[in-house]
Design a protein around this motif. Sequence first.
Motif, mmCIF file in Angstrom:
data_model
loop_
_atom_site.group_PDB
_atom_site.id
_atom_site.type_symbol
_atom_site.label_atom_id
_atom_site.label_comp_id
_atom_site.label_asym_id
_atom_site.label_seq_id
_atom_site.Cartn_x
_atom_site.Cartn_y
_atom_site.Cartn_z
ATOM 1 N N GLU A 17 47.016 40.077 50.597
ATOM 2 C CA GLU A 17 45.589 39.756 50.697
ATOM 3 C C GLU A 17 44.740 41.024 50.802
ATOM 4 O O GLU A 17 43.683 41.116 50.206
ATOM 5 N N ASP A 18 45.229 41.983 51.576
ATOM 6 C CA ASP A 18 44.521 43.251 51.770
ATOM 7 C C ASP A 18 44.840 44.194 50.608
ATOM 8 O O ASP A 18 46.001 44.575 50.415
ATOM 9 N N PRO A 19 43.842 44.579 49.813
ATOM 10 C CA PRO A 19 44.099 45.443 48.653
ATOM 11 C C PRO A 19 44.784 46.762 49.010
ATOM 12 O O PRO A 19 45.559 47.297 48.228
ATOM 13 N N GLU A 20 44.526 47.283 50.202
ATOM 14 C CA GLU A 20 45.110 48.563 50.612
ATOM 15 C C GLU A 20 46.627 48.464 50.813
ATOM 16 O O GLU A 20 47.322 49.480 50.788
ATOM 17 N N SER A 79 36.255 43.145 34.431
ATOM 18 C CA SER A 79 35.300 44.085 35.019
ATOM 19 C C SER A 79 34.008 44.153 34.212
ATOM 20 O O SER A 79 32.978 44.578 34.722
ATOM 21 N N PHE A 80 34.032 43.723 32.953
ATOM 22 C CA PHE A 80 32.801 43.661 32.162
ATOM 23 C C PHE A 80 31.858 42.589 32.698
ATOM 24 O O PHE A 80 30.673 42.604 32.434
ATOM 25 N N TYR A 81 32.414 41.638 33.438
ATOM 26 C CA TYR A 81 31.627 40.507 33.930
ATOM 27 C C TYR A 81 31.425 40.565 35.438
ATOM 28 O O TYR A 81 31.205 39.554 36.079
ATOM 29 N N ALA A 82 31.482 41.753 36.003
ATOM 30 C CA ALA A 82 31.388 41.919 37.445
ATOM 31 C C ALA A 82 30.072 41.405 38.023
ATOM 32 O O ALA A 82 30.009 41.022 39.188
ATOM 33 N N LYS A 83 29.010 41.383 37.214
ATOM 34 C CA LYS A 83 27.704 40.947 37.726
ATOM 35 C C LYS A 83 27.549 39.436 37.728
ATOM 36 O O LYS A 83 26.587 38.913 38.271
ATOM 37 N N ILE A 114 35.945 45.826 42.355
ATOM 38 C CA ILE A 114 37.032 45.587 41.408
ATOM 39 C C ILE A 114 37.701 46.926 41.122
ATOM 40 O O ILE A 114 37.056 47.865 40.659
ATOM 41 N N THR A 115 38.999 47.017 41.457
ATOM 42 C CA THR A 115 39.766 48.246 41.262
ATOM 43 C C THR A 115 41.086 47.918 40.577
ATOM 44 O O THR A 115 41.383 46.756 40.279
ATOM 45 N N ALA A 116 41.904 48.952 40.392
ATOM 46 C CA ALA A 116 43.230 48.769 39.801
ATOM 47 C C ALA A 116 44.100 47.866 40.671
ATOM 48 O O ALA A 116 45.001 47.186 40.173
ATOM 49 N N ARG A 117 43.831 47.826 41.965
ATOM 50 C CA ARG A 117 44.614 46.976 42.860
ATOM 51 C C ARG A 117 44.390 45.485 42.572
ATOM 52 O O ARG A 117 45.268 44.666 42.812
ATOM 53 N N GLY A 119 38.476 53.007 33.493
ATOM 54 C CA GLY A 119 37.630 52.290 34.446
ATOM 55 C C GLY A 119 37.403 50.830 34.077
ATOM 56 O O GLY A 119 36.470 50.206 34.563
ATOM 57 N N ILE A 120 38.264 50.285 33.213
ATOM 58 C CA ILE A 120 38.166 48.879 32.813
ATOM 59 C C ILE A 120 39.306 48.122 33.485
ATOM 60 O O ILE A 120 40.459 48.550 33.428
ATOM 61 N N TYR A 121 38.978 47.002 34.095
ATOM 62 C CA TYR A 121 39.979 46.204 34.801
ATOM 63 C C TYR A 121 40.016 44.810 34.198
ATOM 64 O O TYR A 121 38.980 44.202 33.964
ATOM 65 N N HIS A 122 41.227 44.328 33.942
ATOM 66 C CA HIS A 122 41.371 43.026 33.292
ATOM 67 C C HIS A 122 41.056 41.902 34.276
ATOM 68 O O HIS A 122 40.514 40.873 33.890
ATOM 69 N N VAL A 123 41.438 42.041 35.517
ATOM 70 C CA VAL A 123 41.135 41.158 36.646
ATOM 71 C C VAL A 123 41.922 39.850 36.642
ATOM 72 O O VAL A 123 42.406 39.429 37.675
ATOM 73 N N CYS A 124 42.063 39.192 35.505
ATOM 74 C CA CYS A 124 42.682 37.862 35.485
ATOM 75 C C CYS A 124 43.776 37.777 34.417
ATOM 76 O O CYS A 124 43.494 37.555 33.248
#
Length: 194
Positions: free
Chosen positions: A145-148, A81-85, A109-112, A54-59
């Motif tokens: 653009e669309d995560p889906e 994802s630790f900094y989502a707030k 924030i997801t795996a996508r 459940g951890i996402y690197h994001v960048c």
Amino acid sequence: EGDGGVYAIAVEVGNFITFEQLLNENPAVIARESFAADTLRDLVEITELLNDKGIYHVCFAPCNVLARKNDSSVRLLCHGSFYAKLDQETLYDGLEDYVAPEVLAGGEITARADVYSLAKFVSWLYHSAGLPFEWRHVIARATAEDPERRYSSVKEFYNALINYKNMRRTALVGFAAIAIALAIFGCYFYMLPI
């Protein structure tokens, strides 16, 4: 520190540089036979392990992906994802190209999001050598653009890259075999007496 909690980053001791520094100091490293493939494989394995927890690197910006100096093995720092707030636009100021649009907009924030960012990193990695033609469709889908519309996991994204690369190799071998067969066939009829 915030919201009554303390956040900490554990860093492996060693001599590390960012990929941005690595390619600035030694641009020829990208031409090494397995450098890009090994880098991508390592990033996918690490990211998959993080995503499973459940951890996402994001960048995956070139300044946010580290390489050990002596062997260029990959390490990640500051999992997003630790900094989502926090305010995402401020957090990723200057790195927006590597962050999925939904993250910047304060969405889930997801795996996508990791798929999007990793695809942007792959594009950057090949910016001087040129992205392999067969990967362009895969990268376009991964950065939708669309995560889906994106691949659902970094493993699925990686498998698509590998499959397209293998498909191209198979097609080239097939075309070469056909060309050789036609040449032999043509020589045979050319040498027949009339």
